[in-house]
Design a protein around this motif. Structure first.
Motif, PDB file in Angstrom:
ATOM      1  N   LEU A 125       0.793  -1.271  -0.081  1.00  0.00           N
ATOM      2  CA  LEU A 125      -0.126  -0.095   0.103  1.00  0.00           C
ATOM      3  C   LEU A 125       0.956   1.192  -0.019  1.00  0.00           C
ATOM      4  O   LEU A 125       0.471   2.167  -0.797  1.00  0.00           O
ATOM      5  N   LYS A 126       1.991   1.288   0.855  1.00  0.00           N
ATOM      6  CA  LYS A 126       3.024   2.378   0.639  1.00  0.00           C
ATOM      7  C   LYS A 126       3.489   2.604  -0.588  1.00  0.00           C
ATOM      8  O   LYS A 126       3.885   3.827  -1.105  1.00  0.00           O
ATOM      9  N   LEU A 127       3.668   1.332  -1.364  1.00  0.00           N
ATOM     10  CA  LEU A 127       4.521   1.854  -2.720  1.00  0.00           C
ATOM     11  C   LEU A 127       3.405   2.279  -3.538  1.00  0.00           C
ATOM     12  O   LEU A 127       3.788   3.186  -4.291  1.00  0.00           O
ATOM     13  N   PHE A 128       2.123   2.053  -3.568  1.00  0.00           N
ATOM     14  CA  PHE A 128       1.102   2.630  -4.444  1.00  0.00           C
ATOM     15  C   PHE A 128       0.996   4.245  -4.036  1.00  0.00           C
ATOM     16  O   PHE A 128       1.042   5.191  -4.806  1.00  0.00           O
ATOM     17  N   THR A 129       0.999   4.242  -2.511  1.00  0.00           N
ATOM     18  CA  THR A 129       0.754   5.745  -2.248  1.00  0.00           C
ATOM     19  C   THR A 129       2.015   6.385  -2.459  1.00  0.00           C
ATOM     20  O   THR A 129       1.764   7.777  -3.109  1.00  0.00           O
ATOM     21  N   ILE A 171      -3.842  -5.721  16.421  1.00  0.00           N
ATOM     22  CA  ILE A 171      -5.000  -4.810  16.316  1.00  0.00           C
ATOM     23  C   ILE A 171      -4.441  -3.309  15.805  1.00  0.00           C
ATOM     24  O   ILE A 171      -5.005  -2.870  15.078  1.00  0.00           O
ATOM     25  N   LEU A 172      -3.475  -2.983  16.545  1.00  0.00           N
ATOM     26  CA  LEU A 172      -2.888  -1.646  15.896  1.00  0.00           C
ATOM     27  C   LEU A 172      -2.532  -1.814  14.598  1.00  0.00           C
ATOM     28  O   LEU A 172      -2.765  -0.720  13.852  1.00  0.00           O
ATOM     29  N   PHE A 173      -1.687  -2.670  14.005  1.00  0.00           N
ATOM     30  CA  PHE A 173      -1.499  -2.781  12.589  1.00  0.00           C
ATOM     31  C   PHE A 173      -2.367  -3.171  11.688  1.00  0.00           C
ATOM     32  O   PHE A 173      -2.365  -2.556  10.536  1.00  0.00           O
ATOM     33  N   ALA A 174      -3.742  -3.586  12.255  1.00  0.00           N
ATOM     34  CA  ALA A 174      -4.953  -3.708  11.333  1.00  0.00           C
ATOM     35  C   ALA A 174      -5.538  -2.372  11.050  1.00  0.00           C
ATOM     36  O   ALA A 174      -5.913  -2.066  10.091  1.00  0.00           O
ATOM     37  N   GLU A 175      -5.591  -1.432  12.097  1.00  0.00           N
ATOM     38  CA  GLU A 175      -5.965  -0.152  11.901  1.00  0.00           C
ATOM     39  C   GLU A 175      -5.131   0.628  11.078  1.00  0.00           C
ATOM     40  O   GLU A 175      -5.496   1.511  10.098  1.00  0.00           O
ATOM     41  N   LEU A 176      -3.514   0.538  11.245  1.00  0.00           N
ATOM     42  CA  LEU A 176      -2.850   1.188  10.221  1.00  0.00           C
ATOM     43  C   LEU A 176      -3.176   0.671   8.941  1.00  0.00           C
ATOM     44  O   LEU A 176      -2.901   1.676   7.970  1.00  0.00           O
ATOM     45  N   VAL A 177      -2.981  -0.542   8.645  1.00  0.00           N
ATOM     46  CA  VAL A 177      -3.243  -0.954   7.220  1.00  0.00           C
ATOM     47  C   VAL A 177      -4.768  -0.610   6.759  1.00  0.00           C
ATOM     48  O   VAL A 177      -4.749  -0.215   5.368  1.00  0.00           O
ATOM     49  N   PHE A 178      -5.735  -0.579   7.680  1.00  0.00           N
ATOM     50  CA  PHE A 178      -6.933  -0.103   6.960  1.00  0.00           C
ATOM     51  C   PHE A 178      -6.923   1.153   6.599  1.00  0.00           C
ATOM     52  O   PHE A 178      -7.623   1.701   5.346  1.00  0.00           O
ATOM     53  N   ILE A 179      -6.316   2.342   7.415  1.00  0.00           N
ATOM     54  CA  ILE A 179      -6.242   3.693   7.051  1.00  0.00           C
ATOM     55  C   ILE A 179      -5.324   3.933   5.754  1.00  0.00           C
ATOM     56  O   ILE A 179      -5.839   4.397   4.768  1.00  0.00           O
ATOM     57  N   GLU A 180      -4.249   3.128   5.663  1.00  0.00           N
ATOM     58  CA  GLU A 180      -3.456   3.172   4.383  1.00  0.00           C
ATOM     59  C   GLU A 180      -4.184   2.607   3.074  1.00  0.00           C
ATOM     60  O   GLU A 180      -4.148   3.156   2.033  1.00  0.00           O
ATOM     61  N   PHE A 181      -5.060   1.662   3.301  1.00  0.00           N
ATOM     62  CA  PHE A 181      -5.905   1.150   2.332  1.00  0.00           C
ATOM     63  C   PHE A 181      -7.045   2.261   1.886  1.00  0.00           C
ATOM     64  O   PHE A 181      -7.034   2.317   0.460  1.00  0.00           O
ATOM     65  N   LEU A 182      -7.650   2.896   2.831  1.00  0.00           N
ATOM     66  CA  LEU A 182      -8.469   3.843   2.270  1.00  0.00           C
ATOM     67  C   LEU A 182      -7.850   5.176   1.560  1.00  0.00           C
ATOM     68  O   LEU A 182      -8.267   5.650   0.747  1.00  0.00           O
ATOM     69  N   ARG A 183      -6.622   5.387   2.072  1.00  0.00           N
ATOM     70  CA  ARG A 183      -5.826   6.232   1.367  1.00  0.00           C
ATOM     71  C   ARG A 183      -5.664   6.044  -0.209  1.00  0.00           C
ATOM     72  O   ARG A 183      -5.706   6.904  -1.018  1.00  0.00           O
ATOM     73  N   VAL A 184      -5.368   4.789  -0.266  1.00  0.00           N
ATOM     74  CA  VAL A 184      -4.849   4.408  -1.583  1.00  0.00           C
ATOM     75  C   VAL A 184      -6.173   4.507  -2.424  1.00  0.00           C
ATOM     76  O   VAL A 184      -6.433   4.952  -3.657  1.00  0.00           O
ATOM     77  N   ILE A 185      -7.228   4.001  -2.043  1.00  0.00           N
ATOM     78  CA  ILE A 185      -8.696   3.972  -2.682  1.00  0.00           C
ATOM     79  C   ILE A 185      -8.919   5.379  -2.831  1.00  0.00           C
ATOM     80  O   ILE A 185      -9.482   5.662  -3.931  1.00  0.00           O
ATOM     81  N   VAL A 186      -9.035   6.373  -2.104  1.00  0.00           N
ATOM     82  CA  VAL A 186      -9.111   7.723  -2.132  1.00  0.00           C
ATOM     83  C   VAL A 186      -8.560   8.414  -3.415  1.00  0.00           C
ATOM     84  O   VAL A 186      -8.996   8.947  -4.364  1.00  0.00           O
ATOM     85  N   CYS A 187      -7.100   7.905  -3.536  1.00  0.00           N
ATOM     86  CA  CYS A 187      -6.203   8.478  -4.305  1.00  0.00           C
ATOM     87  C   CYS A 187      -6.607   8.000  -5.718  1.00  0.00           C
ATOM     88  O   CYS A 187      -6.626   8.810  -6.659  1.00  0.00           O
ATOM     89  N   PHE A 188      -6.785   6.743  -5.783  1.00  0.00           N
ATOM     90  CA  PHE A 188      -7.063   6.150  -7.070  1.00  0.00           C
ATOM     91  C   PHE A 188      -8.217   6.684  -7.668  1.00  0.00           C
ATOM     92  O   PHE A 188      -8.352   7.097  -8.925  1.00  0.00           O
ATOM     93  N   ILE A 189      -9.435   7.061  -7.003  1.00  0.00           N
ATOM     94  CA  ILE A 189     -10.624   7.619  -7.255  1.00  0.00           C
ATOM     95  C   ILE A 189     -10.366   9.037  -7.967  1.00  0.00           C
ATOM     96  O   ILE A 189     -10.970   9.435  -8.947  1.00  0.00           O
ATOM     97  N   PHE A 190      -9.496   9.878  -7.243  1.00  0.00           N
ATOM     98  CA  PHE A 190      -9.058  11.162  -7.466  1.00  0.00           C
ATOM     99  C   PHE A 190      -8.369  11.353  -8.660  1.00  0.00           C
ATOM    100  O   PHE A 190      -8.453  12.127  -9.671  1.00  0.00           O
ATOM    101  N   PHE A 191      -7.491  10.092  -8.781  1.00  0.00           N
ATOM    102  CA  PHE A 191      -6.583  10.245 -10.200  1.00  0.00           C
ATOM    103  C   PHE A 191      -6.898   9.230 -11.088  1.00  0.00           C
ATOM    104  O   PHE A 191      -5.805   8.911 -11.949  1.00  0.00           O
TER     105      PHE A 191
END
Length: 396
Positions: A125-129, A171-191
């Motif tokens: 996800l970070k690579l896509f970001t 649990i903490l890393f699941a939260e981090l991954v979920f937010i990064e996934f949302l960021r990738v989705i939003v960026c994809f929609i925008f661009f």
């Protein structure tokens, strides 16, 4: 009587873009500082140690997977604006190809399988970001993504605040991954109009080969700036390692904020002639000095009164020197990148990286984390001296 010239709309637009870009980066870094604070004071040191281990591991692997770094990606996109879609597709292909060998490294990590899975997903996800980050810079969409990142990170803060988790790092890393996934989705929609992913093995490999000098510079730069963090982990206990991680995050917030401020105008800087760049260099010295004073005061106040970590005069002085040297080095690196002389930067960073590793191991044993940070500061001074000396001889 002289009339005062009003700032042009172009100047105001640039100031607003710079403010949005720096605010966005600073806010993301502040979220990291807040996570450190919550884990240190409201969760457990074990959870903080696990978080530090995974984040430092991901950052290390990311240097290899994000081949060439943001500077190369930015130059690639601005060099041929008419071929933006094709350039982005090539970047995505290169990131996918580089992610595959990273899986082997992740598989060999001495952690449980669930940790490995989260690290792999988060890295991808970070690579896509990183590709989208380049688009944000080139398209100058700092305003809208300041709002987007603000919202996403507020959601992350809510998750961490209400999860009632004090022992399970998954649990903490699941939260981090979920937010990064949302960021990738939003960026994809925008661009989405710029994204045309067609797997092209040859194109991806060609880009990796073409950008290898940028990668070596990024890797050497990482060794210069982060070698002390990994070295200090070998000679101090986990608690001291976590404290040093927090201090480096604080200093990192200052460095990233300044670098982001400058990168707002990176497309223009790469086009500067000699005269324009010399004016920019003089301005950078003045701005860097002021910024370093503010950064040192900021680090002192946050460590002593927010984290309640003892942070004395000598450490504060080192932070000032470290940040000021960074601002000077960054200006020189833009100059050599502008002149297509990445090999000079590479040589300087390789020497500095080696010195930083050796000094951090030696000084950390004698003086603890302050000795390790001293080695980082000495490394920055070596880089600056090398680049300035090379430039002086080149002109003569």
């Amino acid at each position: 009587m002289k009339t005062i010239k009003k700032p042009s709309h172009k100047t105001l637009d640039r100031l607003l873009l710079s403010f949005s870009n720096v605010s966005r980066t600073a806010f993301i870094s502040l979220i990291g500082l807040f996570i450190n604070y919550v884990l240190l004071h409201y969760k457990s040191t074990a959870l903080l140690s696990s978080y530090v281990y995974c984040i430092t591991t991901i950052n290390l692997i990311f240097v290899f997977s994000n081949w060439g770094g943001k500077d190369f990606s930015t130059k690639l996109l601005v060099s041929e604006p008419s071929k933006l879609k094709e350039s982005i597709n090539t970047l995505l292909n290169s990131r996918v190809l580089l992610f595959l060998p990273s899986l082997l490294i992740i598989f060999l990590l001495p952690v449980v399988g669930a940790f490995k899975l989260f690290i792999a997903v988060y890295l991808l996800l970070k690579l896509f970001t990183s590709v989208f980050e380049t688009l944000i810079t080139v398209q100058k969409k700092f305003h809208v993504f300041l709002i987007i990142d603000f919202c996403l990170n507020i959601v992350l803060l809510v998750f961490i605040s209400v999860d009632q988790n004090s022992a399970n790092p998954l649990i903490l890393f699941a939260e981090l991954v979920f937010i990064e996934f949302l960021r990738v989705i939003v960026c994809f929609i925008f661009f989405r109009k710029y994204i045309i992913f067609r797997f092209n093995f040859t194109g991806g490999v060609s880009l990796v080969k073409f950008s290898r000098n940028y990668f070596f510079v990024a890797l050497a730069g990482f060794a210069c700036s982060k070698a002390d963090l990994y070295s200090v982990g070998l000679v101090v206990n986990k608690e001291q390692m976590s404290i040093y991680f927090i201090i480096l995050n604080l200093v990192g917030l200052c460095l990233v904020s300044y670098a982001t401020l400058v990168s707002t105008f990176s497309a223009n800087i790469f086009r500067y002639n000699l005269s324009s760049f010399e004016k920019f260099s003089i301005f950078s010295i003045k701005a860097g000095l002021l910024f370093s004073l503010v950064s040192a005061a900021f680090a002192y106040l946050i460590c002593n009164y927010y984290y309640r970590i003892t942070f004395g005069f000598w450490f504060t002085l080192l932070v000032f020197l470290n940040v000021f040297l960074f601002t000077m080095v960054l200006t020189q690196m833009y100059n050599f990148t502008r002149l297509e002389k990445q090999t000079v930067i590479l040589k300087a960073l390789v020497v500095t990286g080696i010195v930083n590793i050796l000094l951090s191991l030696l000084l950390a044993q004698q003086f603890g984390i302050i000795g390790s940070f001293l080695s980082n500061t000495i490394g920055s001074s070596i880089t600056l001296i090398y680049l300035k000396t090379h430039l002086l001889y080149a002109r003569n």
